[in-house]
Write an enzyme that holds these catalytic residues in place. Structure first.
Site, PDB file in Angstrom:
ATOM      1  CB  CYS A 136     -13.356  82.745  78.492  1.00 50.30           C
ATOM      2  SG  CYS A 136     -14.162  83.649  79.812  1.00 50.30           S
ATOM      3  CG  HIS A 191     -14.535  85.867  74.925  1.00 53.83           C
ATOM      4  ND1 HIS A 191     -15.376  84.901  74.406  1.00 53.83           N
ATOM      5  CD2 HIS A 191     -14.748  85.884  76.256  1.00 53.83           C
ATOM      6  CE1 HIS A 191     -16.091  84.365  75.380  1.00 53.83           C
ATOM      7  NE2 HIS A 191     -15.735  84.941  76.522  1.00 53.83           N
ATOM      8  CD  GLU A 214     -14.017  84.227  71.148  1.00 49.33           C
ATOM      9  OE1 GLU A 214     -12.854  84.290  71.628  1.00 49.33           O
ATOM     10  OE2 GLU A 214     -15.044  84.209  71.856  1.00 49.33           O
TER      11      GLU A 214
HETATM   12  N1  GLN Z   1     -17.784  82.562  83.824  1.00 48.10           N
HETATM   13  C1  GLN Z   1     -17.821  81.568  82.783  1.00 48.10           C
HETATM   14  C2  GLN Z   1     -17.595  80.168  83.322  1.00 48.10           C
HETATM   15  O1  GLN Z   1     -17.418  79.962  84.459  1.00 48.10           O
HETATM   16  C3  GLN Z   1     -16.804  81.848  81.716  1.00 48.10           C
HETATM   17  C4  GLN Z   1     -17.184  83.097  80.969  1.00 48.10           C
HETATM   18  C5  GLN Z   1     -16.756  83.104  79.531  1.00 48.10           C
HETATM   19  O2  GLN Z   1     -16.379  82.084  78.956  1.00 48.10           O
HETATM   20  N2  GLN Z   1     -16.885  84.250  78.924  1.00 48.10           N
HETATM   21  O3  GLN Z   1     -17.598  79.260  82.585  1.00 48.10           O
END
Ligand code: GLN
Length: 189
Positions: free
Chosen positions: A78, A171, A173
């Site tokens: 992410c 995610h 994890e």
């Molecule tokens: N939207 C977040 C970002 O730009 C990422 C979201 C996440 O890691 N769950 O960093």
């Protein structure tokens, strides 16, 4: 192989649990000395703009850029995927990314109405689908010829690999399925 988990902000603790469950004594990385001590790094989800600032203020930005340029293995999830990308769309002007994988990612790409969603993904190399939790997730909008797409959601690449670098837009994890962490550990050897 000593694997570190970048622990400046975000969802690092569950990555440590996942790696330890697989027998890898994961170490938290918050300083350049701690980065020196690991052979590979997980960059967790969280907020990529905040992590980018904390990387600068902790003195990690430069050594991390050097290690990634030297071919250190990395698994970005992410926000971590955003930090490893070559280019970031809808980012903040002052946010850095490390170009460890030849992808252009768009932040918060699935749109505000679906801030978070879950999907069962077919991932190349894994048998049964992987249940993926997406939270304000990015997706890959463009990629170079050296990048392998391992999974897509709604037609957009969300798991990619290039050499020792693995990225996932969700995610892994947060679910008990350790197969992506195992894939990352396997590719380090
Ligand atoms: N939207 C977040 C970002 O730009 C990422 C979201 C996440 O890691 N769950 O960093």
């Amino acid at each position: 192989m000593k694997v570190g988990v970048l622990a400046l902000q975000g969802a690092f603790a569950r990555h440590v649990d996942a790696l330890r469950a697989l027998g890898s004594p994961a170490q938290l990385v918050r300083t350049p000395i701690q980065l020196d001590d690991v052979d590979a790094l997980v960059i967790p989800g969280g907020e990529s703009t905040t992590m980018s600032k904390l990387l600068a203020s902790s003195g990690l930005a430069q050594p991390l850029a050097e290690r990634l340029a030297d071919g250190m293995g990395a698994f970005g999830t992410c926000a971590g995927m955003i930090l490893l990308a070559r280019e970031v769309l809808d980012g903040r002007a002052d946010q850095s990314s490390y170009a460890a994988i030849d992808v252009t990612v768009r932040r918060n790409a699935f749109g505000r109405q679906v801030d978070s969603f879950e999907a069962d993904l077919d991932v190349v190399g894994l048998g049964a689908p992987f249940h993926a939790i997406f939270i304000r997730a990015p997706f890959v909008e463009d990629l170079g010829p050296g990048v392998e797409v391992l999974a897509s959601a709604e037609g957009h690449p969300v798991v990619c690999r290039q050499g020792p670098v693995l990225v996932a837009a969700f995610h892994p994890e947060l679910t008990p399925d350790r197969r992506l962490h195992q894939m990352f550990l396997d590719q380090l050897h």
